[in-house]
Design an enzyme around this catalytic site. Structure first.
Site, mmCIF file in Angstrom:
data_model
loop_
_atom_site.group_PDB
_atom_site.id
_atom_site.type_symbol
_atom_site.label_atom_id
_atom_site.label_comp_id
_atom_site.label_asym_id
_atom_site.label_seq_id
_atom_site.Cartn_x
_atom_site.Cartn_y
_atom_site.Cartn_z
ATOM 1 N N ASN A 54 0.870 -1.178 0.000
ATOM 2 C CA ASN A 54 0.000 0.000 0.000
ATOM 3 C C ASN A 54 0.905 1.225 0.000
ATOM 4 O O ASN A 54 1.469 1.583 1.025
ATOM 5 C CB ASN A 54 -0.892 -0.031 1.251
ATOM 6 C CG ASN A 54 -1.725 1.239 1.391
ATOM 7 O OD1 ASN A 54 -1.798 2.049 0.483
ATOM 8 N ND2 ASN A 54 -2.361 1.398 2.552
ATOM 9 N N LYS A 56 0.162 4.247 -0.344
ATOM 10 C CA LYS A 56 -0.476 5.443 0.223
ATOM 11 C C LYS A 56 -0.183 6.653 -0.695
ATOM 12 O O LYS A 56 -0.114 6.497 -1.903
ATOM 13 C CB LYS A 56 -0.014 5.657 1.662
ATOM 14 C CG LYS A 56 -0.214 4.395 2.523
ATOM 15 C CD LYS A 56 -0.042 4.625 3.988
ATOM 16 C CE LYS A 56 -0.259 3.302 4.729
ATOM 17 N NZ LYS A 56 -0.181 3.426 6.174
ATOM 18 N N HIS A 116 -9.638 1.335 4.313
ATOM 19 C CA HIS A 116 -8.403 1.498 5.094
ATOM 20 C C HIS A 116 -8.667 2.447 6.268
ATOM 21 O O HIS A 116 -9.434 3.405 6.142
ATOM 22 C CB HIS A 116 -7.287 2.045 4.199
ATOM 23 C CG HIS A 116 -5.951 2.007 4.874
ATOM 24 N ND1 HIS A 116 -5.562 2.972 5.769
ATOM 25 C CD2 HIS A 116 -4.940 1.101 4.823
ATOM 26 C CE1 HIS A 116 -4.350 2.671 6.225
ATOM 27 N NE2 HIS A 116 -3.956 1.537 5.668
ATOM 28 N N GLU A 165 -7.050 4.809 7.459
ATOM 29 C CA GLU A 165 -6.800 6.229 7.185
ATOM 30 C C GLU A 165 -7.996 6.860 6.478
ATOM 31 O O GLU A 165 -8.298 8.039 6.685
ATOM 32 C CB GLU A 165 -5.497 6.380 6.384
ATOM 33 C CG GLU A 165 -4.289 6.131 7.277
ATOM 34 C CD GLU A 165 -3.070 5.578 6.569
ATOM 35 O OE1 GLU A 165 -2.989 5.654 5.327
ATOM 36 O OE2 GLU A 165 -2.179 5.064 7.282
ATOM 37 N N GLU A 224 -5.865 -4.791 10.236
ATOM 38 C CA GLU A 224 -4.859 -3.755 10.460
ATOM 39 C C GLU A 224 -5.186 -2.999 11.744
ATOM 40 O O GLU A 224 -5.950 -2.022 11.713
ATOM 41 C CB GLU A 224 -4.840 -2.776 9.282
ATOM 42 C CG GLU A 224 -4.410 -3.400 7.974
ATOM 43 C CD GLU A 224 -3.702 -2.390 7.091
ATOM 44 O OE1 GLU A 224 -2.622 -2.704 6.597
ATOM 45 O OE2 GLU A 224 -4.223 -1.270 6.916
ATOM 46 N N GLY A 243 2.246 2.202 10.833
ATOM 47 C CA GLY A 243 3.242 3.270 10.736
ATOM 48 C C GLY A 243 3.943 3.591 12.039
ATOM 49 O O GLY A 243 4.619 4.613 12.148
ATOM 50 N N SER A 300 3.093 -2.145 10.381
ATOM 51 C CA SER A 300 4.525 -2.264 10.655
ATOM 52 C C SER A 300 5.097 -3.630 10.283
ATOM 53 O O SER A 300 5.959 -4.168 10.975
ATOM 54 C CB SER A 300 4.824 -1.910 12.118
ATOM 55 O OG SER A 300 4.441 -0.566 12.389
HETATM 56 P P1 PGA Z 1 2.670 0.336 7.610
HETATM 57 O O1 PGA Z 1 1.222 0.580 6.981
HETATM 58 O O2 PGA Z 1 3.187 -0.960 7.031
HETATM 59 O O3 PGA Z 1 3.489 1.510 7.188
HETATM 60 O O4 PGA Z 1 2.494 0.220 9.089
HETATM 61 C C1 PGA Z 1 0.346 -0.486 6.757
HETATM 62 C C2 PGA Z 1 -0.948 0.000 6.159
HETATM 63 O O5 PGA Z 1 -1.461 1.050 6.568
HETATM 64 O O6 PGA Z 1 -1.509 -0.656 5.253
#
Ligand code: PGA
Length: 251
Positions: free
Chosen positions: A10, A12, A96, A98, A166, A172, A212
């Site tokens: 992803n 982003k 997601h 976010e 998630e 993150g 992560s």
């Molecule tokens: P990350 O993000 O691997 O940077 O923690 C995962 C995601 O939001 O899909």
């Protein structure tokens, strides 16, 4: 039937045209396309979907979008429909955290988007996950149940569908869920899918862990019986590291 694991990147709101191209070329050069027994999906920003699809051509790398609108077309400024995505993508991330956190995504909109993706033959990657506060308050299962039930309401999920667990607190932060905790949460989600869609579907659907994930922890995570791969943000933006994650779980 064993479930084939997946590494989905992803991206982003990252890359530009040059770095997007270089990333796909680098992933190919690092041999990730040749790895067997693992599916690879790259999810760039909308504007780079044609570019990524072109650079990924004649490889095993698949392309996914990060969102979609549920309508086919019309007066929805700024939105992108499944019909448009289909020319470039086979997969689409839906719900997601976010999008839920910053853009008002709800279980209802996730449900509509899931229906639109399925109607157009896109493979959905439906995201669910609790916040740190919800987990600390002992509400993880309630939250996951609500998100899964909301997403799947009045929908027949195909066995090809993908879900991503998630936990928001792990995204993150550099602090992934432990393999045991992630496995337990995903077992719970699979149980919810079984209750709604039947056991055959629940056993076939791939459920990824995200938050992560790195080359250092993906093998342990995906070594758990319930975890079928990773949805990866930060670590998917470096070609070598994406390729290492793919190799780590290839057969
Ligand atoms: P990350 O993000 O691997 O940077 O923690 C995962 C995601 O939001 O899909």
């Amino acid at each position: 039937m064993p479930r084939i694991p997946i590494v989905a990147g992803n991206w982003k709101m990252n890359t530009d045209a040059g770095t997007a191209r270089a990333l796909v070329e680098g992933i190919r050069a690092a041999g990730a396309s040749d790895a067997r027994g693992v599916e690879k999906v790259l999810c760039p920003p909308f504007v780079y979907l044609p570019l990524v699809a072109e650079v990924a051509r004649n490889s095993t790398l698949m392309v996914g979008a990060q969102d979609l609108h549920w309508e086919e077309k019309g007066a929805f400024t700024g939105e992108v429909s499944a019909t448009m995505l289909k020319d470039y993508a086979t997969h689409v991330i839906i719900g997601h955290s976010e999008r839920r956190q910053y853009f008002g995504e709800t279980d209802e909109s996730v449900n509509k988007k899931l229906r639109a993706a399925l109607d157009h033959g896109l493979t959905p990657i439906v995201c669910v996950g609790e916040t740190g506060d919800q987990r600390n308050a002992g509400k993880m299962q309630d939250v996951l149940r609500g998100q899964v039930r909301g997403a799947l309401s009045d929908i027949t999920l195909p066995q090809s569908a993908i879900i991503a667990y998630e936990p928001v607190w792990a995204i993150g932060t550099g602090v992934a869920a432990t393999a045991d905790d992630a496995n337990d949460a995903i077992a719970f989600i699979r149980g919810e899918v079984a209750a709604l869609q039947g056991n055959a579907t629940a056993q076939a659907v791939r459920i990824l862990y995200g938050g992560s994930v790195t080359p250092a922890n993906i093998a342990e995570l995906v070594g758990q019986p319930e975890i079928d791969g990773g949805l990866v943000g930060g670590a998917s933006l470096v070609a070598e590291s994406f390729a290492q994650m793919v190799q780590a779980i290839a057969s």
